[in-house]
Design a protein around this motif. Structure first.
Motif, short mmCIF file in Angstrom:
data_model
loop_
_atom_site.label_atom_id
_atom_site.label_comp_id
_atom_site.label_asym_id
_atom_site.label_seq_id
_atom_site.Cartn_x
_atom_site.Cartn_y
_atom_site.Cartn_z
N LEU B 81 0.95 -1.40 0.29
CA LEU B 81 0.05 -0.30 0.10
C LEU B 81 1.07 1.40 0.24
N ALA B 120 -11.70 -0.12 -6.84
CA ALA B 120 -11.64 0.06 -6.06
C ALA B 120 -12.67 -0.06 -5.34
N PHE B 123 -9.93 -3.84 -4.47
CA PHE B 123 -8.93 -3.10 -3.98
C PHE B 123 -8.99 -2.81 -2.70
N TRP B 124 -10.50 -2.18 -2.32
CA TRP B 124 -10.61 -1.77 -1.12
C TRP B 124 -10.44 -3.93 0.39
N TRP B 125 -11.56 -3.95 -0.80
CA TRP B 125 -11.84 -5.29 0.07
C TRP B 125 -10.65 -6.15 0.33
N THR B 127 -7.44 -4.67 1.12
CA THR B 127 -6.83 -3.42 1.79
C THR B 127 -6.93 -4.52 3.31
N VAL B 128 -8.98 -4.48 3.50
CA VAL B 128 -10.04 -4.37 4.94
C VAL B 128 -9.49 -6.11 4.91
N GLU B 130 -6.14 -7.96 4.28
CA GLU B 130 -5.27 -7.52 5.24
C GLU B 130 -5.31 -6.96 6.32
N GLU B 131 -5.75 -6.07 6.53
CA GLU B 131 -5.76 -5.17 7.96
C GLU B 131 -6.91 -6.94 9.36
N SER B 132 -7.39 -7.06 8.17
CA SER B 132 -7.72 -7.96 9.30
C SER B 132 -7.13 -9.08 9.34
#
Lengths: 239, 239
Positions: B81, B120, B123-125, B127-128, B130-132
């Motif tokens: 990111l 988009a 991509f957000w999915w 990223t979410v 990955e944070e999880s």
DNA sequence: CGCATGTTTGATAAACCTCAAGACCGGTGG
DNA sequence: CCACCGGTCTTGAGGTTTATCAAACATGCG
């Protein structure tokens, strides 16, 4: 100035008007008392929140009463990214102190961001910083000793405070009981207390109920293996 | 089918053409051997990487030789990111096994994403998710015992494998030595070995040099406090 | 076969946890 | 203004988990 604006402004050079327009999107304000639930486990999130006042925390409960605090949300922090895609939360968020929160519609916020590449860039920056905080938390509880963890945590709070308040101080407010530090750092309450005592004895900090004063930042950063680049300000070219 | 595509497809209904166009952006392919450095600490990152084959890992070194592995990057995972804003990396990334990686220009990727709200969203999915994974790692090393950590980690690997390969198996490949598990889970090598022995003795797993076979998923999920919602597939409306 | 690398086992030590009691502190009511 | 109360913090004693050191054992590869 607003904490959120100052934070964004710390990373990218977005004209204040542009951010103000973002913040003036339709939103509500809510007031929470300590321990109030803000987002429940498994709740579908479609709102985006910005902390205006007070502390919140992300937590996860395990059986036999254990819990892990994932991170704290301070004034100027926003959450949750999940709102942008409407995912279910894998943790809960509660108020760690009395708090005031601004609530935006996730989709509306997303539209506004996609309309401006400057705002998009700013938003990515804050997201990158947030991930950095999670990574730092992993290093902290994975490989640092109790004293190192606490020192590292205090330095991080101080860094975040510096960014969102715009001024550097050696006093770090800690408006939560030691039990919360324990659950955040993966230690017992008793051991938090003992470790704080050791840090005091070493002359690194002074502590009271209100918070902690950093007495010897140099030695503390060394003890905590604190990377000065972590959370650093970075102004970049915008396209 | 490509791991990355299958992963995106698992979350949002993006037509394959659209993703293929994304992947066909100008890129290079590089081959790495075990322990090769991919991204150095403090390096300014402006490339976006997608793992095609093999495992990578994010790591941070501390003094006296301690290190913490922040997470593993498996085929289909993308990073970083940071490339989208050109930030300095606060950790290094190395090849955990021999690996092949596709390298994209961060800005180019970003432009493509901003041009399509479907992309988009996809991509957000990711990223979410990955944070999880980072949050899950925090809970794991913060409050779980050695056996619980290992069980939890194996289940997560299995879940990720299921998503990116599209098929469920009970065999979880583990192409890295136990020393790496140790640094990932915040334990010593010796204790990893002993804990694996215990898990075997309990009949939960079977293990070899190649990987681990889950023998009793039910009991294992209970032991590991594994949340079935974590990393769950979520197809959402796209606007 | 022989060597390098990885894993297991044993013995001992260190870090951290739990339980329990006492001290402190800030607020509240008499 | 003082006494009390609940919550928080500290201290002590003893137990558990995990780490460290060292050696034996397996495995794969030249």
């Amino acid at each position: 100035m607003d904490h959120f604006i100052r934070r964004i402004d710390h990373y990218v050079d977005v004209s204040s008007d542009e951010i103000n327009a973002l913040l003036r999107l339709h939103h509500t304000r809510r007031r929470f008392s300590t321990d109030d639930k803000v987002v429940n486990l498994h709740e579908k999130v479609d709102k985006l929140f910005i902390v205006e006042k007070g502390w919140l925390l992300r937590e996860r409960h395990l059986e036999n009463g254990r819990r892990q605090i994932i991170n704290f949300l301070l004034p100027g922090d926003y959450f949750d990214l999940m709102s942008l895609v409407g995912a279910q939360s894998d943790h809960s968020i509660i108020a760690a102190t009395d708090a005031i929160i601004r609530i935006y519609d996730g989709q509306g916020f997303l539209n506004a961001i996609q309309a401006s590449s400057k705002l998009a860039s700013a938003f990515w920056w804050v997201t990158v910083q947030e991930e950095s905080i999670l990574r730092q938390q992993i290093v902290r509880i994975g490989r640092l000793s109790a004293q190192e963890r606490i020192a590292n945590f205090i330095l991080e709070l101080n860094r975040r405070q510096t960014i969102s308040e715009g001024a550097t101080t050696d006093f770090v407010p800690l408006p939560v009981p030691q039990a919360m530090l324990a659950d955040a750092l993966g230690l017992s309450i008793v051991h938090i207390s003992r470790s704080l005592t050791s840090l005091r004895a070493k002359g690194l900090i002074k502590s009271s109920r209100k918070g902690i004063t950093i007495l010897d930042r140099e030695r503390m950063m060394e003890l905590a293996d604190f990377d000065p680049i972590h959370l650093k300000s970075k102004r970049v070219e915008l396209t």
